[in-house]
Motif scaffolding. Structure first.
Motif, PDB file in Angstrom:
ATOM      1  N   LYS A 176      22.363  -7.311 -59.603  1.00 14.65           N
ATOM      2  CA  LYS A 176      21.139  -6.671 -59.231  1.00 14.65           C
ATOM      3  C   LYS A 176      21.782  -5.261 -58.335  1.00 14.65           C
ATOM      4  CE  LYS A 176      18.405  -9.917 -58.522  1.00 14.65           C
ATOM      5  NZ  LYS A 176      16.492  -9.891 -58.230  1.00 14.65           N
ATOM      6  N   VAL A 177      23.081  -5.279 -58.283  1.00 15.31           N
ATOM      7  CA  VAL A 177      23.480  -3.792 -57.162  1.00 15.31           C
ATOM      8  C   VAL A 177      23.164  -2.749 -58.230  1.00 15.31           C
ATOM      9  CG1 VAL A 177      25.246  -2.758 -56.226  1.00 15.31           C
ATOM     10  CG2 VAL A 177      23.875  -5.294 -54.715  1.00 15.31           C
ATOM     11  N   LYS A 178      24.410  -3.403 -59.332  1.00 16.30           N
ATOM     12  CA  LYS A 178      23.810  -2.418 -60.736  1.00 16.30           C
ATOM     13  C   LYS A 178      22.985  -1.678 -61.183  1.00 16.30           C
ATOM     14  CE  LYS A 178      28.991  -4.331 -61.649  1.00 16.30           C
ATOM     15  NZ  LYS A 178      30.252  -4.866 -62.416  1.00 16.30           N
ATOM     16  N   GLU A 179      22.111  -2.375 -61.363  1.00 16.21           N
ATOM     17  CA  GLU A 179      21.430  -2.721 -62.076  1.00 16.21           C
ATOM     18  C   GLU A 179      19.372  -1.798 -60.784  1.00 16.21           C
ATOM     19  OE1 GLU A 179      19.042  -6.216 -62.616  1.00 16.21           O
ATOM     20  OE2 GLU A 179      20.090  -6.810 -63.978  1.00 16.21           O
ATOM     21  N   LEU A 180      19.968  -1.289 -58.980  1.00 16.96           N
ATOM     22  CA  LEU A 180      19.149  -0.576 -58.927  1.00 16.96           C
ATOM     23  C   LEU A 180      19.444   0.805 -59.285  1.00 16.96           C
ATOM     24  CD1 LEU A 180      18.260  -1.218 -55.945  1.00 16.96           C
ATOM     25  CD2 LEU A 180      19.792  -0.244 -54.996  1.00 16.96           C
ATOM     26  N   PRO A 181      20.486   2.089 -59.429  1.00 17.46           N
ATOM     27  CA  PRO A 181      20.316   3.262 -59.664  1.00 17.46           C
ATOM     28  C   PRO A 181      19.591   3.110 -60.809  1.00 17.46           C
ATOM     29  CG  PRO A 181      22.672   2.947 -58.922  1.00 17.46           C
ATOM     30  CD  PRO A 181      22.638   1.272 -59.485  1.00 17.46           C
ATOM     31  N   GLY A 182      19.668   2.186 -62.444  1.00 19.20           N
ATOM     32  CA  GLY A 182      19.242   2.809 -63.560  1.00 19.20           C
ATOM     33  C   GLY A 182      17.426   2.082 -63.072  1.00 19.20           C
ATOM     34  N   THR A 183      16.624   1.180 -61.650  1.00 19.58           N
ATOM     35  CA  THR A 183      15.399   0.589 -61.743  1.00 19.58           C
ATOM     36  C   THR A 183      14.854   2.662 -60.846  1.00 19.58           C
ATOM     37  OG1 THR A 183      16.345  -0.108 -60.316  1.00 19.58           O
ATOM     38  CG2 THR A 183      15.844  -1.970 -62.168  1.00 19.58           C
ATOM     39  N   VAL A 184      15.623   2.723 -60.060  1.00 19.74           N
ATOM     40  CA  VAL A 184      15.447   4.297 -59.573  1.00 19.74           C
ATOM     41  C   VAL A 184      14.839   4.949 -60.057  1.00 19.74           C
ATOM     42  CG1 VAL A 184      15.788   5.660 -57.383  1.00 19.74           C
ATOM     43  CG2 VAL A 184      16.287   3.220 -56.936  1.00 19.74           C
ATOM     44  N   MET A 185      16.151   5.131 -61.220  1.00 20.40           N
ATOM     45  CA  MET A 185      15.868   6.835 -62.226  1.00 20.40           C
ATOM     46  C   MET A 185      14.247   6.296 -62.855  1.00 20.40           C
ATOM     47  SD  MET A 185      17.440   8.352 -61.614  1.00 20.40           S
ATOM     48  CE  MET A 185      17.479   9.866 -62.513  1.00 20.40           C
ATOM     49  N   THR A 186      14.325   4.719 -63.354  1.00 20.67           N
ATOM     50  CA  THR A 186      13.169   4.968 -64.242  1.00 20.67           C
ATOM     51  C   THR A 186      11.610   5.096 -63.476  1.00 20.67           C
ATOM     52  OG1 THR A 186      13.174   2.658 -63.801  1.00 20.67           O
ATOM     53  CG2 THR A 186      14.096   3.183 -65.870  1.00 20.67           C
ATOM     54  N   THR A 187      11.888   4.506 -62.100  1.00 22.92           N
ATOM     55  CA  THR A 187      10.801   4.561 -61.418  1.00 22.92           C
ATOM     56  C   THR A 187      10.076   5.642 -60.991  1.00 22.92           C
ATOM     57  OG1 THR A 187      11.334   2.396 -59.820  1.00 22.92           O
ATOM     58  CG2 THR A 187       9.916   3.668 -58.602  1.00 22.92           C
ATOM     59  N   VAL A 188      11.288   6.553 -60.493  1.00 24.06           N
ATOM     60  CA  VAL A 188      11.246   7.834 -60.115  1.00 24.06           C
ATOM     61  C   VAL A 188      10.653   9.155 -60.982  1.00 24.06           C
ATOM     62  CG1 VAL A 188      11.510  10.277 -59.639  1.00 24.06           C
ATOM     63  CG2 VAL A 188      12.572   8.071 -58.232  1.00 24.06           C
ATOM     64  N   SER A 189      11.185   8.376 -62.570  1.00 19.92           N
ATOM     65  CA  SER A 189      10.186   8.874 -63.874  1.00 19.92           C
ATOM     66  C   SER A 189       9.486   9.186 -64.104  1.00 19.92           C
ATOM     67  CB  SER A 189      11.257   8.607 -64.947  1.00 19.92           C
ATOM     68  OG  SER A 189      11.753   7.567 -65.326  1.00 19.92           O
ATOM     69  N   GLY A 190       8.619   7.442 -64.459  1.00 22.76           N
ATOM     70  CA  GLY A 190       7.454   6.802 -64.282  1.00 22.76           C
ATOM     71  C   GLY A 190       6.426   7.396 -62.523  1.00 22.76           C
ATOM     72  N   ALA A 191       6.814   8.338 -62.083  1.00 29.18           N
ATOM     73  CA  ALA A 191       6.094   8.498 -60.710  1.00 29.18           C
ATOM     74  C   ALA A 191       6.054  10.332 -61.420  1.00 29.18           C
ATOM     75  CB  ALA A 191       6.917   8.777 -59.150  1.00 29.18           C
ATOM     76  N   THR A 192       7.399  10.937 -61.373  1.00 26.15           N
ATOM     77  CA  THR A 192       7.106  12.512 -62.500  1.00 26.15           C
ATOM     78  C   THR A 192       5.884  12.367 -63.495  1.00 26.15           C
ATOM     79  OG1 THR A 192       8.724  12.044 -63.423  1.00 26.15           O
ATOM     80  CG2 THR A 192       9.197  13.233 -60.860  1.00 26.15           C
ATOM     81  N   ASP A 193       5.959  11.434 -64.205  1.00 19.45           N
ATOM     82  CA  ASP A 193       4.995  11.452 -65.362  1.00 19.45           C
ATOM     83  C   ASP A 193       3.485  11.927 -65.188  1.00 19.45           C
ATOM     84  OD1 ASP A 193       7.158  11.524 -67.233  1.00 19.45           O
ATOM     85  OD2 ASP A 193       7.171   9.687 -67.785  1.00 19.45           O
ATOM     86  N   LYS A 194       3.333  11.186 -63.722  1.00 16.73           N
ATOM     87  CA  LYS A 194       1.749  10.424 -63.831  1.00 16.73           C
ATOM     88  C   LYS A 194       1.612  11.562 -62.546  1.00 16.73           C
ATOM     89  CE  LYS A 194       1.838   5.579 -63.359  1.00 16.73           C
ATOM     90  NZ  LYS A 194       2.085   4.439 -62.844  1.00 16.73           N
ATOM     91  N   CYS A 195       2.585  12.997 -62.327  1.00 13.60           N
ATOM     92  CA  CYS A 195       1.706  13.841 -60.909  1.00 13.60           C
ATOM     93  C   CYS A 195       2.008  14.584 -61.779  1.00 13.60           C
ATOM     94  CB  CYS A 195       2.660  13.623 -59.417  1.00 13.60           C
ATOM     95  SG  CYS A 195       2.521  12.260 -58.649  1.00 13.60           S
ATOM     96  N   ASN A 196       0.354  15.899 -61.819  1.00 19.34           N
ATOM     97  CA  ASN A 196       0.930  16.919 -62.644  1.00 19.34           C
ATOM     98  C   ASN A 196       1.218  18.128 -61.352  1.00 19.34           C
ATOM     99  OD1 ASN A 196       1.254  16.020 -64.721  1.00 19.34           O
ATOM    100  ND2 ASN A 196      -0.524  16.094 -65.564  1.00 19.34           N
ATOM    101  N   LEU A 197       2.843  18.873 -60.895  1.00 23.65           N
ATOM    102  CA  LEU A 197       1.965  20.352 -60.232  1.00 23.65           C
ATOM    103  C   LEU A 197       1.483  21.224 -60.554  1.00 23.65           C
ATOM    104  CD1 LEU A 197       5.598  19.368 -58.601  1.00 23.65           C
ATOM    105  CD2 LEU A 197       3.843  18.985 -57.705  1.00 23.65           C
ATOM    106  N   GLN A 198       0.619  21.419 -59.957  1.00 21.72           N
ATOM    107  CA  GLN A 198      -0.058  23.068 -60.776  1.00 21.72           C
ATOM    108  C   GLN A 198       0.095  23.951 -59.947  1.00 21.72           C
ATOM    109  OE1 GLN A 198      -3.974  21.784 -60.796  1.00 21.72           O
ATOM    110  NE2 GLN A 198      -3.956  21.075 -62.100  1.00 21.72           N
TER     111      GLN A 198
END
Length: 144
Positions: free
Chosen positions: A122-144
């Motif tokens: 689970k500790v080894k999987e943690l960085p990957g899950t964090v990156m997918t969560t962050v990339s999903g959040a940036t896709d949803k948010c648009n800066l204007q």
């Protein structure tokens, strides 16, 4: 007569008075039934007076609770056999089977793995899950 006066002067001058009072104390133990009945009635009147006063106070308290929408605190009903007991309540056989150990149940509900290999995975999987969560959040948010 001189010995009577001399004895009174040299001895305790109140010895006769004290002896009479001791006799009266013994007589108080056997109280007159009328006096005992009067004391009992006075005690009942006093108890009734305080009971009525407490009822009036409770009516006032309830009025305040209703006005300000306050819930009356309900004291939990405890088993009278547990009064003065320091430990926790014993579990019934059914509760023991269902509940098990409280430490194990909290570990299972928290999501922690039971052994070290699962934990390291689970500790080894943690960085990957964090990156997918962050990339999903940036896709949803648009800066204007």
């Amino acid at each position: 007569m001189v010995s009577f006066l001399g004895g009174g002067l040299l001895g305790n001058p109140l010895s006769g008075a004290l002896e009479e009072k001791e006799d009266k104390k013994e007589g108080d133990e056997e109280e007159d039934p009328e006096i005992a009945e009067a004391k009992r009635e006075a005690e009942e009147k006093r108890n009734e007076k305080y009971r009525k006063m407490e009822e009036e106070r409770e009516v006032m308290r309830q009025g305040i609770r209703d006005k300000y929408h306050i819930q009356k605190k309900e004291l939990p009903k405890e088993d009278p056999g547990l009064e003065g007991r320091l430990g926790r309540k014993k579990k019934s056989p059914d509760e023991a089977v269902e509940g098990g150990d409280p430490l194990q149940s909290s570990a299972q509900s928290s999501g922690f793995p039971k052994n070290l290999d699962d934990l390291t995975a689970k500790v080894k999987e943690l960085p990957g899950t964090v990156m997918t969560t962050v990339s999903g959040a940036t896709d949803k948010c648009n800066l204007q």
